[in-house]
Design a protein around this motif. Structure first.
Motif, PDB file in Angstrom:
ATOM      1  N   LEU A 137       0.933  -1.123  -0.109  1.00 36.41           N
ATOM      2  CA  LEU A 137       0.125   0.072  -0.445  1.00 36.41           C
ATOM      3  C   LEU A 137       0.797   1.288   0.102  1.00 36.41           C
ATOM      4  O   LEU A 137       1.000   1.870  -0.813  1.00 36.41           O
ATOM      5  CB  LEU A 137      -1.076   0.075   0.971  1.00 36.41           C
ATOM      6  N   TRP A 138       1.858   1.644   1.152  1.00 38.17           N
ATOM      7  CA  TRP A 138       2.403   2.267   0.578  1.00 38.17           C
ATOM      8  C   TRP A 138       4.133   2.057   1.320  1.00 38.17           C
ATOM      9  O   TRP A 138       4.238   1.207   2.217  1.00 38.17           O
ATOM     10  CB  TRP A 138       2.305   3.595   1.637  1.00 38.17           C
ATOM     11  N   ARG A 139       5.364   3.219   1.044  1.00 39.33           N
ATOM     12  CA  ARG A 139       6.370   2.771   1.902  1.00 39.33           C
ATOM     13  C   ARG A 139       6.821   3.928   2.163  1.00 39.33           C
ATOM     14  O   ARG A 139       7.073   4.853   1.752  1.00 39.33           O
ATOM     15  CB  ARG A 139       7.953   2.022   0.071  1.00 39.33           C
ATOM     16  N   ILE A 140       7.661   3.841   3.357  1.00 35.07           N
ATOM     17  CA  ILE A 140       8.122   5.368   3.742  1.00 35.07           C
ATOM     18  C   ILE A 140       9.592   4.840   3.945  1.00 35.07           C
ATOM     19  O   ILE A 140      10.323   3.741   4.274  1.00 35.07           O
ATOM     20  CB  ILE A 140       7.609   5.808   5.081  1.00 35.07           C
ATOM     21  N   ARG A 141      10.564   5.639   3.506  1.00 33.15           N
ATOM     22  CA  ARG A 141      11.593   5.662   3.836  1.00 33.15           C
ATOM     23  C   ARG A 141      12.025   6.797   5.015  1.00 33.15           C
ATOM     24  O   ARG A 141      11.889   8.114   4.585  1.00 33.15           O
ATOM     25  CB  ARG A 141      12.786   5.924   2.146  1.00 33.15           C
ATOM     26  N   ALA A 142      13.354   7.314   5.425  1.00 39.23           N
ATOM     27  CA  ALA A 142      13.293   8.164   6.430  1.00 39.23           C
ATOM     28  C   ALA A 142      14.561   8.534   6.837  1.00 39.23           C
ATOM     29  O   ALA A 142      15.571   7.127   6.735  1.00 39.23           O
ATOM     30  CB  ALA A 142      12.394   8.280   8.115  1.00 39.23           C
ATOM     31  N   LYS A 143      15.133   9.571   7.077  1.00 43.49           N
ATOM     32  CA  LYS A 143      16.717   9.358   7.090  1.00 43.49           C
ATOM     33  C   LYS A 143      17.105   8.902   8.811  1.00 43.49           C
ATOM     34  O   LYS A 143      17.653   7.975   8.784  1.00 43.49           O
ATOM     35  CB  LYS A 143      17.671  10.739   7.448  1.00 43.49           C
ATOM     36  N   THR A 144      16.236   9.437   9.773  1.00 44.34           N
ATOM     37  CA  THR A 144      16.281   8.993  11.440  1.00 44.34           C
ATOM     38  C   THR A 144      14.598   8.687  11.415  1.00 44.34           C
ATOM     39  O   THR A 144      13.801   9.156  11.396  1.00 44.34           O
ATOM     40  CB  THR A 144      16.730   9.204  11.760  1.00 44.34           C
ATOM     41  N   ALA A 145      15.342   7.768  12.535  1.00 44.88           N
ATOM     42  CA  ALA A 145      13.224   7.140  13.197  1.00 44.88           C
ATOM     43  C   ALA A 145      13.614   7.075  14.713  1.00 44.88           C
ATOM     44  O   ALA A 145      15.118   6.039  15.008  1.00 44.88           O
ATOM     45  CB  ALA A 145      13.077   5.664  12.090  1.00 44.88           C
ATOM     46  N   GLN A 146      12.419   7.189  15.429  1.00 43.17           N
ATOM     47  CA  GLN A 146      12.556   6.402  16.796  1.00 43.17           C
ATOM     48  C   GLN A 146      11.192   5.880  17.303  1.00 43.17           C
ATOM     49  O   GLN A 146      10.714   6.355  16.807  1.00 43.17           O
ATOM     50  CB  GLN A 146      12.488   8.407  17.264  1.00 43.17           C
ATOM     51  N   TYR A 147      10.919   5.146  18.432  1.00 39.85           N
ATOM     52  CA  TYR A 147      10.558   5.011  18.559  1.00 39.85           C
ATOM     53  C   TYR A 147       9.985   4.403  19.949  1.00 39.85           C
ATOM     54  O   TYR A 147      10.806   3.995  20.498  1.00 39.85           O
ATOM     55  CB  TYR A 147      10.501   2.707  17.228  1.00 39.85           C
ATOM     56  N   SER A 148       8.933   4.162  20.004  1.00 42.36           N
ATOM     57  CA  SER A 148       8.425   4.712  21.326  1.00 42.36           C
ATOM     58  C   SER A 148       6.523   3.479  21.886  1.00 42.36           C
ATOM     59  O   SER A 148       6.239   3.120  21.070  1.00 42.36           O
ATOM     60  CB  SER A 148       7.948   5.538  22.118  1.00 42.36           C
ATOM     61  N   LEU A 149       8.355   2.085  22.659  1.00 46.18           N
ATOM     62  CA  LEU A 149       6.965   1.205  22.614  1.00 46.18           C
ATOM     63  C   LEU A 149       5.575   1.458  23.416  1.00 46.18           C
ATOM     64  O   LEU A 149       4.862   0.573  23.152  1.00 46.18           O
ATOM     65  CB  LEU A 149       7.905   0.039  23.788  1.00 46.18           C
ATOM     66  N   ASP A 150       5.599   2.676  24.557  1.00 46.64           N
ATOM     67  CA  ASP A 150       4.089   2.322  25.119  1.00 46.64           C
ATOM     68  C   ASP A 150       3.177   3.180  24.064  1.00 46.64           C
ATOM     69  O   ASP A 150       2.346   2.906  23.870  1.00 46.64           O
ATOM     70  CB  ASP A 150       4.551   3.961  26.149  1.00 46.64           C
ATOM     71  N   GLN A 151       4.087   3.758  23.375  1.00 50.21           N
ATOM     72  CA  GLN A 151       3.200   4.914  22.199  1.00 50.21           C
ATOM     73  C   GLN A 151       2.548   4.421  20.836  1.00 50.21           C
ATOM     74  O   GLN A 151       2.102   3.928  20.098  1.00 50.21           O
ATOM     75  CB  GLN A 151       2.760   6.121  21.074  1.00 50.21           C
ATOM     76  N   ARG A 152       3.672   3.086  20.606  1.00 55.34           N
ATOM     77  CA  ARG A 152       3.577   2.358  19.584  1.00 55.34           C
ATOM     78  C   ARG A 152       3.478   3.399  18.068  1.00 55.34           C
ATOM     79  O   ARG A 152       2.995   3.220  17.262  1.00 55.34           O
ATOM     80  CB  ARG A 152       2.232   1.571  19.393  1.00 55.34           C
ATOM     81  N   ILE A 153       4.296   4.538  18.280  1.00 51.95           N
ATOM     82  CA  ILE A 153       4.691   5.240  17.109  1.00 51.95           C
ATOM     83  C   ILE A 153       5.953   5.411  16.786  1.00 51.95           C
ATOM     84  O   ILE A 153       6.805   5.552  17.095  1.00 51.95           O
ATOM     85  CB  ILE A 153       3.933   6.258  17.656  1.00 51.95           C
ATOM     86  N   VAL A 154       6.106   5.344  15.292  1.00 51.01           N
ATOM     87  CA  VAL A 154       7.148   5.535  14.945  1.00 51.01           C
ATOM     88  C   VAL A 154       7.483   7.066  14.629  1.00 51.01           C
ATOM     89  O   VAL A 154       6.614   7.704  13.434  1.00 51.01           O
ATOM     90  CB  VAL A 154       8.000   5.118  13.303  1.00 51.01           C
ATOM     91  N   GLN A 155       8.312   7.858  15.192  1.00 48.01           N
ATOM     92  CA  GLN A 155       8.412   9.835  14.359  1.00 48.01           C
ATOM     93  C   GLN A 155       9.711   9.521  13.709  1.00 48.01           C
ATOM     94  O   GLN A 155      11.287   8.841  13.522  1.00 48.01           O
ATOM     95  CB  GLN A 155       9.251  10.467  16.030  1.00 48.01           C
ATOM     96  N   VAL A 156       9.737  10.244  12.507  1.00 42.74           N
ATOM     97  CA  VAL A 156      10.551  10.142  11.441  1.00 42.74           C
ATOM     98  C   VAL A 156      11.268  11.281  10.802  1.00 42.74           C
ATOM     99  O   VAL A 156      10.286  12.073  10.672  1.00 42.74           O
ATOM    100  CB  VAL A 156       9.996   9.240   9.898  1.00 42.74           C
ATOM    101  N   ILE A 157      12.510  11.733  10.809  1.00 38.77           N
ATOM    102  CA  ILE A 157      12.965  12.558  10.296  1.00 38.77           C
ATOM    103  C   ILE A 157      13.003  12.495   9.223  1.00 38.77           C
ATOM    104  O   ILE A 157      13.874  11.852   8.245  1.00 38.77           O
ATOM    105  CB  ILE A 157      14.167  13.060  10.663  1.00 38.77           C
ATOM    106  N   ARG A 158      12.797  13.414   7.820  1.00 38.85           N
ATOM    107  CA  ARG A 158      12.780  13.646   6.746  1.00 38.85           C
ATOM    108  C   ARG A 158      12.235  12.123   5.638  1.00 38.85           C
ATOM    109  O   ARG A 158      12.775  11.524   4.800  1.00 38.85           O
ATOM    110  CB  ARG A 158      14.564  13.851   6.059  1.00 38.85           C
ATOM    111  N   PRO A 159      11.074  11.703   5.840  1.00 41.12           N
ATOM    112  CA  PRO A 159      10.664  11.186   5.163  1.00 41.12           C
ATOM    113  C   PRO A 159      10.342  11.691   3.958  1.00 41.12           C
ATOM    114  O   PRO A 159       9.759  12.325   3.212  1.00 41.12           O
ATOM    115  CB  PRO A 159       9.474  11.365   6.248  1.00 41.12           C
ATOM    116  N   GLN A 160       9.807  10.321   3.091  1.00 37.89           N
ATOM    117  CA  GLN A 160       9.885   9.983   2.057  1.00 37.89           C
ATOM    118  C   GLN A 160       8.611   8.940   1.513  1.00 37.89           C
ATOM    119  O   GLN A 160       8.978   7.957   1.714  1.00 37.89           O
ATOM    120  CB  GLN A 160      11.133   9.610   0.653  1.00 37.89           C
TER     121      GLN A 160
END
Length: 193
Positions: free
Chosen positions: A60-83
């Motif tokens: 469906l989709w593909r996202i590439r990012a320069k850096t990423a941070q994952y939080s187990l509590d929130q289950r969300i990936v924060q991405v920097i410079r995503p494409q």
């Protein structure tokens, strides 16, 4: 090459989760009166990350990012410079969007991109402040200073909703459209040939 890497990442995340659960249970038994400490650091950090979301054997989709941070509590990936590359319709036409920052929730099949949004879809080019994709609704929203251009027209609005199944576009808030007559003549000539 990707399967061993994915396996290592999954094992690492499982080990990290088990370790956090065991540590949490030890802490609650030994010091029940202590206040919970809010973590400032993410649980997992990665460089040059690629996330892929699919359904029924189709990407469906593909996202590439320069850096990423994952939080187990929130289950969300924060991405920097995503494409983001997404594929819509039966012909699986590609939509490409890039931004400065974003958040990905793969389990909820949602993502939000922010700051300096720029993208393309066929002949369309677009810019906005925020992009939201909600997979369950199969809708995408562009918000704040939205500009959509094509060789023969330009549309400005504060919000644009796109139905990913029907490809219907709905603009709201200060909508202004401009037709470019010289481009219309060129397009008509191309169609006649």
């Amino acid at each position: 090459m990707r399967k061993p890497f994915v396996t290592v990442v999954v094992i690492f995340l499982l080990g990290l989760a088990i370790g956090l659960v065991v540590n949490q249970q030890r802490t609650t038994r030994s010091a029940p009166a202590e206040k919970a400490v809010v973590k400032a650091e993410p649980d997992v950090q990665a460089e040059d990350l690629e996330l892929v979301q699919g359904s029924d054997g189709k990407e469906l989709w593909r996202i590439r990012a320069k850096t990423a941070q994952y939080s187990l509590d929130q289950r969300i990936v924060q991405v920097i410079r995503p494409q983001l590359s997404a594929y819509v319709g039966a012909d699986r036409e590609e939509v490409f969007i890039k931004s400065d920052t974003g958040e990905v929730n793969q389990s909820g099949n949602t993502l939000t991109l922010r700051d300096n949004i720029a993208g393309r879809y066929g002949d369309f080019a677009l810019t906005s402040d925020v992009f939201d994709y909600i997979g369950a609704m199969k809708k995408a929203y562009f918000k704040g200073r939205v500009i959509i251009t094509r060789p023969d027209f330009t549309v400005n609005a504060t919000t644009v909703e796109i139905n990913m199944e029907t490809r219907e576009l709905t603009a709201a808030g200060g909508v202004a459209a401009e037709l470019i007559p010289s481009s219309l003549k060129t397009l008509n000539k191309e169609k006649k040939q």
